[in-house]
Design an enzyme around this catalytic site. Structure first.
Site, PDB file in Angstrom:
ATOM      1  NE  ARG A  49     -87.739  38.722  69.889  1.00  0.00           N
ATOM      2  CZ  ARG A  49     -88.266  38.363  68.726  1.00  0.00           C
ATOM      3  NH1 ARG A  49     -89.567  38.323  68.578  1.00  0.00           N
ATOM      4  NH2 ARG A  49     -87.480  38.040  67.708  1.00  0.00           N
ATOM      5  CE  LYS A  57     -94.515  35.989  69.417  1.00  0.00           C
ATOM      6  NZ  LYS A  57     -93.865  35.461  70.600  1.00  0.00           N
TER       7      LYS A  57
HETATM    8  C1  9MG Z   1     -87.581  34.913  68.606  1.00  0.00           C
HETATM    9  N1  9MG Z   1     -88.840  35.155  69.279  1.00  0.00           N
HETATM   10  C2  9MG Z   1     -90.077  35.207  68.707  1.00  0.00           C
HETATM   11  N2  9MG Z   1     -91.001  35.432  69.648  1.00  0.00           N
HETATM   12  C3  9MG Z   1     -90.348  35.542  70.826  1.00  0.00           C
HETATM   13  C4  9MG Z   1     -90.745  35.749  72.157  1.00  0.00           C
HETATM   14  O1  9MG Z   1     -92.025  35.880  72.491  1.00  0.00           O
HETATM   15  N3  9MG Z   1     -89.810  35.799  73.125  1.00  0.00           N
HETATM   16  C5  9MG Z   1     -88.495  35.641  72.804  1.00  0.00           C
HETATM   17  N4  9MG Z   1     -87.599  35.679  73.814  1.00  0.00           N
HETATM   18  N5  9MG Z   1     -88.060  35.426  71.563  1.00  0.00           N
HETATM   19  C6  9MG Z   1     -88.966  35.372  70.593  1.00  0.00           C
END
Ligand code: 9MG
Length: 286
Positions: free
Chosen positions: A263, A229
């Site tokens: 994730r 990110k």
């Molecule tokens: C689709 N997506 C992109 N970033 C995310 C995040 O931080 N959390 C979740 N649940 N989905 C995400």
């Protein structure tokens, strides 16, 4: 390993009891424009091979998305999103031993994905007003990721404003748990996610990370997504391809603070950091 005690997560045929080793949710973007891997997995064989590799590397959940939610991304039609994600889910659902989650904003896509074998709906737009998606989750007995976002992906990073981001995200979680329950979604189906990067400045993201443990009092599994990110890039001056160390530091920190699901694009590395963190936590003194 965090502070929550015996929390169950139900996602159709899957059930997890926490505390347990944290799960890595492997990211599969079947999109031409996702910010770090757009276009790589648009063809079905490439997407399927990638999923199998992520599971081999230790992914405990596979998150399939057909529409980019990166800041400023353009929306895609429902027909196009269905064309991208449904074949991947259909092909994999029968053979995977881990749940597939569908990352979508659209109830129609969630419905088709659940029919194709997905077990979790990853709802980055859980700040929605329309309960249609929640009713689907309730009917299917699916897992549900309730993610906080301020605004919508097209504009969310323009000028995010909070008085106290940690308090406001906590209040959002409590209010949504009640609304979800009113729609028939059991508390045991819900995963909470503070939505790092979704309508948040670098300072907001850091405040949420620093206080992530406070959300464990809601007694639901917490999910954190930081992989590649831009706040990591801004903080460290790191290009997209050089953000893995920053993301791994966040993953270790988060698991030490009670996060149960991370994730990630880089599953093998994230699994290693988490297992290492858990081994240290198991020997923590004081
Ligand atoms: C689709 N997506 C992109 N970033 C995310 C995040 O931080 N959390 C979740 N649940 N989905 C995400």
């Amino acid at each position: 390993m965090g502070t929550i005690d015996k929390v169950k997560l139900r996602a159709r045929q899957f059930e997890f009891t926490f505390p347990r080793p944290a799960l890595v949710m492997g990211i599969v973007n079947v999109t031409p424009d996702s910010f770090s891997d757009g276009g790589r997995f648009l063809e079905l064989p490439a997407a399927v091979a990638h999923v199998l590799q992520l599971v081999e590397q230790g992914a405990g959940i596979i998150d399939v998305g057909g529409e980019s939610t990166r800041p400023g991304a353009l929306p895609v039609s429902e027909a196009e999103e269905l064309r991208r994600v449904v074949p991947v889910i259909e092909q994999l659902a029968g053979q995977l031993k881990v749940p597939i989650s569908i990352d979508t904003l659209k109830p129609g896509v969630a419905r088709a994905a659940l029919a194709a074998g997905a077990s979790i709906v990853n709802d980055v737009a859980a700040n929605r007003e329309d309960p249609a998606l929640w009713r689907l989750v309730a009917e299917a007995g699916a897992g549900y990721v309730c993610m906080h976002m301020q605004g919508r992906p097209q504009t969310m990073q323009v000028n995010p404003v909070y008085t106290d981001v940690v308090r406001e995200v906590g209040e959002f979680f409590s209010e949504r748990l009640k609304r979800l329950s009113d729609c028939g979604v059991g508390r045991d189906q819900v995963i909470l996610d503070p939505g790092i990067g979704f309508g948040k400045s670098v300072a907001h993201n850091l405040q949420l990370l620093g206080a992530v443990r406070s959300f464990t009092t809601l007694a639901r599994p917490l999910l954190l997504g930081v992989s590649r990110k831009s706040f990591i890039g801004k903080l460290l001056g790191a290009e997209l391809a050089a953000r893995l160390p920053g993301a791994l530091a966040c993953a270790g920190w988060a698991v030490a603070a009670g996060v149960q699901i991370v994730r990630a694009h880089d599953v093998a590395e994230t699994v290693q950091v988490i297992r290492m963190t858990e081994a240290i936590l198991a020997n923590q003194k004081v």
